[in-house]
Every structure is written in C-alpha cells, then in structure tokens.
Design a protein around this motif. Structure first.
Motif, PDB file in Angstrom:
ATOM      1  N   THR A  62      28.481 -14.166   1.681  1.00 51.81           N
ATOM      2  CA  THR A  62      27.196 -13.467   2.212  1.00 51.81           C
ATOM      3  C   THR A  62      27.166 -13.476   3.593  1.00 51.81           C
ATOM      4  O   THR A  62      27.653 -14.357   4.436  1.00 51.81           O
ATOM      5  CB  THR A  62      26.036 -14.211   1.705  1.00 51.81           C
ATOM      6  OG1 THR A  62      24.848 -13.583   2.057  1.00 51.81           O
ATOM      7  CG2 THR A  62      25.802 -15.640   2.250  1.00 51.81           C
ATOM      8  N   ASP A  94      20.171 -16.511  -2.397  1.00 50.20           N
ATOM      9  CA  ASP A  94      19.535 -18.031  -2.695  1.00 50.20           C
ATOM     10  C   ASP A  94      18.906 -17.688  -4.236  1.00 50.20           C
ATOM     11  O   ASP A  94      18.627 -18.737  -4.795  1.00 50.20           O
ATOM     12  CB  ASP A  94      18.583 -18.083  -1.815  1.00 50.20           C
ATOM     13  CG  ASP A  94      17.087 -17.168  -1.875  1.00 50.20           C
ATOM     14  OD1 ASP A  94      16.252 -17.203  -2.462  1.00 50.20           O
ATOM     15  OD2 ASP A  94      16.930 -16.334  -0.673  1.00 50.20           O
ATOM     16  N   ARG A 101      19.632 -22.842   1.628  1.00 53.49           N
ATOM     17  CA  ARG A 101      19.844 -24.165   2.005  1.00 53.49           C
ATOM     18  C   ARG A 101      19.108 -25.249   1.148  1.00 53.49           C
ATOM     19  O   ARG A 101      19.388 -26.254   0.896  1.00 53.49           O
ATOM     20  CB  ARG A 101      20.114 -24.441   3.484  1.00 53.49           C
ATOM     21  CG  ARG A 101      21.395 -23.821   4.238  1.00 53.49           C
ATOM     22  CD  ARG A 101      21.703 -23.994   5.657  1.00 53.49           C
ATOM     23  NE  ARG A 101      22.425 -23.218   6.410  1.00 53.49           N
ATOM     24  CZ  ARG A 101      23.823 -23.574   6.232  1.00 53.49           C
ATOM     25  NH1 ARG A 101      24.396 -24.534   5.459  1.00 53.49           N
ATOM     26  NH2 ARG A 101      24.595 -22.693   6.743  1.00 53.49           N
ATOM     27  N   SER A 135      20.504 -18.482   4.307  1.00 56.35           N
ATOM     28  CA  SER A 135      19.267 -18.535   4.938  1.00 56.35           C
ATOM     29  C   SER A 135      18.632 -19.951   4.732  1.00 56.35           C
ATOM     30  O   SER A 135      19.260 -20.727   3.833  1.00 56.35           O
ATOM     31  CB  SER A 135      18.151 -17.651   4.080  1.00 56.35           C
ATOM     32  OG  SER A 135      18.205 -18.002   2.651  1.00 56.35           O
ATOM     33  N   SER A 136      17.510 -20.196   5.215  1.00 59.70           N
ATOM     34  CA  SER A 136      16.904 -21.602   5.054  1.00 59.70           C
ATOM     35  C   SER A 136      16.591 -21.767   3.496  1.00 59.70           C
ATOM     36  O   SER A 136      16.547 -22.792   2.964  1.00 59.70           O
ATOM     37  CB  SER A 136      15.881 -21.730   6.101  1.00 59.70           C
ATOM     38  OG  SER A 136      14.809 -20.863   5.690  1.00 59.70           O
ATOM     39  N   HIS A 137      16.098 -20.572   2.747  1.00 62.30           N
ATOM     40  CA  HIS A 137      15.800 -20.840   1.693  1.00 62.30           C
ATOM     41  C   HIS A 137      16.951 -21.325   0.749  1.00 62.30           C
ATOM     42  O   HIS A 137      16.842 -21.819  -0.095  1.00 62.30           O
ATOM     43  CB  HIS A 137      15.343 -19.366   0.964  1.00 62.30           C
ATOM     44  CG  HIS A 137      13.916 -19.134   1.224  1.00 62.30           C
ATOM     45  ND1 HIS A 137      13.575 -18.410   2.665  1.00 62.30           N
ATOM     46  CD2 HIS A 137      12.815 -19.064   0.854  1.00 62.30           C
ATOM     47  CE1 HIS A 137      12.259 -18.339   2.604  1.00 62.30           C
ATOM     48  NE2 HIS A 137      11.929 -18.747   1.617  1.00 62.30           N
ATOM     49  N   GLN A 166       6.928 -10.401   1.777  1.00 59.25           N
ATOM     50  CA  GLN A 166       7.569 -11.660   1.681  1.00 59.25           C
ATOM     51  C   GLN A 166       7.890 -12.283   0.259  1.00 59.25           C
ATOM     52  O   GLN A 166       7.835 -13.501   0.008  1.00 59.25           O
ATOM     53  CB  GLN A 166       6.769 -13.155   2.327  1.00 59.25           C
ATOM     54  CG  GLN A 166       6.310 -12.620   3.852  1.00 59.25           C
ATOM     55  CD  GLN A 166       5.572 -13.576   4.444  1.00 59.25           C
ATOM     56  OE1 GLN A 166       4.679 -14.364   3.942  1.00 59.25           O
ATOM     57  NE2 GLN A 166       6.017 -14.161   5.645  1.00 59.25           N
ATOM     58  N   GLU A 182      13.022 -25.137   4.204  1.00 62.01           N
ATOM     59  CA  GLU A 182      12.092 -24.001   4.753  1.00 62.01           C
ATOM     60  C   GLU A 182      10.698 -24.386   4.243  1.00 62.01           C
ATOM     61  O   GLU A 182       9.887 -23.883   4.688  1.00 62.01           O
ATOM     62  CB  GLU A 182      12.504 -22.726   3.660  1.00 62.01           C
ATOM     63  CG  GLU A 182      12.552 -22.979   2.209  1.00 62.01           C
ATOM     64  CD  GLU A 182      11.128 -22.638   1.432  1.00 62.01           C
ATOM     65  OE1 GLU A 182      10.273 -21.861   2.311  1.00 62.01           O
ATOM     66  OE2 GLU A 182      10.930 -23.015   0.400  1.00 62.01           O
ATOM     67  N   MET A 189      21.502 -11.757   1.448  1.00 59.99           N
ATOM     68  CA  MET A 189      21.002 -13.219   1.744  1.00 59.99           C
ATOM     69  C   MET A 189      19.807 -13.396   0.906  1.00 59.99           C
ATOM     70  O   MET A 189      19.764 -14.673   0.540  1.00 59.99           O
ATOM     71  CB  MET A 189      20.612 -13.363   3.339  1.00 59.99           C
ATOM     72  CG  MET A 189      19.454 -12.661   3.731  1.00 59.99           C
ATOM     73  SD  MET A 189      19.072 -12.832   5.356  1.00 59.99           S
ATOM     74  CE  MET A 189      18.260 -14.719   5.457  1.00 59.99           C
ATOM     75  N   HIS A 190      18.951 -12.615   0.502  1.00 58.10           N
ATOM     76  CA  HIS A 190      18.148 -12.992  -0.616  1.00 58.10           C
ATOM     77  C   HIS A 190      18.626 -13.002  -1.864  1.00 58.10           C
ATOM     78  O   HIS A 190      18.190 -13.893  -2.611  1.00 58.10           O
ATOM     79  CB  HIS A 190      17.052 -11.799  -0.765  1.00 58.10           C
ATOM     80  CG  HIS A 190      16.565 -11.421   0.842  1.00 58.10           C
ATOM     81  ND1 HIS A 190      15.799 -12.106   1.537  1.00 58.10           N
ATOM     82  CD2 HIS A 190      16.910 -10.252   1.826  1.00 58.10           C
ATOM     83  CE1 HIS A 190      15.587 -11.447   2.818  1.00 58.10           C
ATOM     84  NE2 HIS A 190      16.090 -10.413   2.765  1.00 58.10           N
ATOM     85  N   ALA A 249      24.711 -14.203   5.862  1.00 54.36           N
ATOM     86  CA  ALA A 249      23.956 -15.416   6.527  1.00 54.36           C
ATOM     87  C   ALA A 249      23.516 -16.355   5.114  1.00 54.36           C
ATOM     88  O   ALA A 249      23.121 -15.820   4.109  1.00 54.36           O
ATOM     89  CB  ALA A 249      22.901 -14.779   7.199  1.00 54.36           C
ATOM     90  N   GLU A 253      19.134  -3.001   7.364  1.00 57.23           N
ATOM     91  CA  GLU A 253      19.594  -4.341   6.787  1.00 57.23           C
ATOM     92  C   GLU A 253      20.853  -4.085   5.784  1.00 57.23           C
ATOM     93  O   GLU A 253      21.791  -4.877   5.772  1.00 57.23           O
ATOM     94  CB  GLU A 253      18.401  -5.005   5.897  1.00 57.23           C
ATOM     95  CG  GLU A 253      18.719  -6.301   5.420  1.00 57.23           C
ATOM     96  CD  GLU A 253      17.458  -6.808   4.790  1.00 57.23           C
ATOM     97  OE1 GLU A 253      17.468  -7.272   3.643  1.00 57.23           O
ATOM     98  OE2 GLU A 253      16.213  -6.693   5.504  1.00 57.23           O
TER      99      GLU A 253
END
Length: 343
Positions: A303, A286, A311, A307-309, A126, A10, A282-283, A305, A269
């Motif tokens: 989960t 991570d 991973r 997320s890129s965070h 964000q 990310e 997903m938040h 998804a 969501e």
C-alpha cells in the motif's frame, strides 16, 4: 477482562467498533476507556452506539455504560454470535457502512446465514461510500472466499440519513489474501450519482475524475429517481482491479464544494495509487486486516501509506487474535504481512 485505552493511535470510532467486534468474535470481555478521546466531540455517537448494541444482541453480551456520548463502557459476551434477521437503525445520518464493518466479520463466525438491514447514511463524509463498500471491500472479500450479497434500497445523506441497505451472508472462514506481484494491467471503472440535483453535477464529477486519471472512464452516472434516496446528495466512487490488486477512491458531495473538485480529488487519489504500484489503497488496507487475521494462513499486500487507522487496527487485533503483523518499507511502498502464530 481486556483493558483498552480508546485514545490509543487514531483514537476514534473505528477503535471502539473493532474492539467490540473482536470481543464478540473471540468471546473475550473488554472494557474501553477514553472512547473517541481524539475527536472534537468524544464519546459514543449514534452510529457507534448502534453498532455496539447490535453486536451485544448477537452474543448476549453483558454491558455497562452504553449510552450516547459515554466515554467508557464494558462488553462481556455470554455466547457465540447467533445468526438470523437483524435490523439496525442508526437514527441519524451516521454511516451504515461503518456499522457493517463491525457486523460482517462477526456474522461470518455465526452458525447459520444472516440477513442484516441497516438504516442511516449511505454516502456520508469520513466513511466509505456505499459503492466503495460494494465494489472494493466486498470484491476483496470475494477473493478471500467470503460471499456477501449486498444491495441498497434507498440512499441517505447528511443531515437527514434515512438510507437503507441490505446485506446477506453465509458463515465462512476467510482465506488468505496474497498480493506479491506488481499489479496490472488495471481495469478502471466507477459510479457517480446525485439525488435531487441535476444529472450534470454527476457528469461533472465524472469528467473531472477522467481528466485527473488521463482515462476515458467506464462509469455509471445517474440522477436517482424519486424514492431512491432520502434528501439531497451524491457521491463519486472509482475502483481499479487487476489480478494482483484492487484500489478505490471516493468523495461525497458537499454544500459549497464544486463537482469538479470532488471528481478531481477522487481521480487524483486513485492516480497516485496506480502510479505507485500499490496493491491496495490505504482505506482498503485497514479494512481487510481483521479478515486477514481471521484467515488460517499468510496474507500480504502493498500500500502507498499505512494510515493511523491501520496501525491502530493492528495494535487492537494483536490484543485479541494470535496473528502476527509485519509492516516494512518496500521501495516506495509499504508491505503489510499477516501471519499465523509461529510462522
């Protein structure tokens, strides 16, 4: 010296904050290049700089390159993190909750209780809203045996900041967190607030979220009194809890965006996670990885998804800690498993 590329995955502020937290936690020196390379304005912003400097003070780290907009720096801890009273002033509307994401795991490894006061933005885009941090992340940590007490003194929003929060915690080792069963039944709740705006704005956020969820929500709705917030703003946060899961979703008030759109987005969501049968949103997925990697035992959750965070966090955790990670599809979900070495 662990050499890290800040453009990996990310490529944002989370990588920088977590890298330094892990350096402080393990005592391993690091050098980070290409800081926030994947952002429109690369380099250390005020909130990242505040977090890194606070962590440096906790472990008496020798640092080079710590300045605003720096794209490379080094961090070399010289002692185990020390507890005590800590005040961190971001100086802008930079997120207080993101600063706490870096500090909390490190202070859990200190030898004595700590009290942290962070000034900045409490509900900004964000970043986790204050209510998400309090009602989702801290509830998850409670299930891991970690007791963190947190309170908001004053809310703060973009662009002025000026919010203040207080966190008190005892040193402790997180226990594994295992969500194996399909979650449910769910208890859904939430909070919507506004500051220097009509109460009806918060009520409209609530009503739109309820419509998206097809639920009558148990929500705290309030217009903050004078002195309880700096500036004009608001937010809605929803959470759903069961024995085998904890989900959250939130949105922050924005100029030009209708209250109904914010409430509907948060509600939709959460509804998607509930329909999928996910254990964590997903938040949260991570944010809890570092605590699972610190635990002595196997943790597992599903989960919707990865997320890129998440991973990127996994890649980073593997540079510092011996935990082993597995990410595999499970029906329409993803199962994430964190195991001790050799298991």
């Amino acid at each position: 010296m662990i050499e890290l590329d800040g453009a990996h995955g990310e490529g944002g502020g989370q990588l920088a904050r977590l890298a330094v937290a892990l350096g402080a936690l393990t005592g391993k020196p690091l050098r980070l290049a290409n800081v926030r390379a994947n952002r429109a304005r690369p380099g250390l912003a005020a909130q990242h700089l505040a977090a890194v400097r606070a962590l440096a003070g906790l472990c008496d780290a020798r640092c080079a390159g710590l300045e605003l907009r720096s794209t490379a720096f080094s961090f070399a801890p010289r002692r185990r993190p020390e507890a005590g009273e800590l005040r961190v002033d971001v100086g802008t509307a930079g997120s207080a909750t993101l600063v706490l994401q870096a500090l909390v795991p490190v202070l859990l490894a200190a030898r004595a209780p700590s009290r942290v006061v962070v000034s900045g933005g409490t509900d900004v885009r964000q970043a986790p809203t204050w209510d998400y941090f309090h009602e989702v992340l801290l509830r998850l940590l409670g299930r891991m045996g970690v007791g963190v007490r947190a309170s908001v003194v004053r809310r703060g929003y973009y662009p002025r900041g000026g919010g203040e929060v207080v966190v008190e915690l005892e040193p402790s080792a997180p226990r594994p967190l295992v969500f194996e069963e399909k979650p449910g039944p769910w208890r859904i709740a939430g909070a919507a607030h506004v500051a220097n705006l009509p109460l009806s704005v918060a009520e409209r956020m609530r009503d739109a979220a309820a419509l998206a969820l097809h639920e009558t929500l148990d929500m705290r709705v309030e217009a903050l009194a004078r002195g309880a917030a700096m500036g004009t703003g608001g937010a809605i946060t929803l959470w759903a809890e069961s024995e085998a899961g904890l989900l959250g979703a939130s949105r922050v008030a924005e100029r030009g965006v209708r209250a109904e759109a914010l409430g509907a987005a948060a509600g939709s969501e959460l509804a998607a996670d509930l329909a999928a049968g996910a254990a964590l949103d997903m938040h949260a997925a991570d944010q809890v990885l570092v605590y699972m990697a610190m635990a002595k035992g196997r943790s597992s959750f599903t989960t919707r998804a990865v997320s890129s965070h998440a991973r990127t966090a996994i890649w980073l955790l593997e540079q510092f800690l011996p935990a082993q990670f597995s990410v595999a599809p499970e029906d329409a979900l993803w199962r994430v498993t964190v195991s001790p070495p050799g298991s």
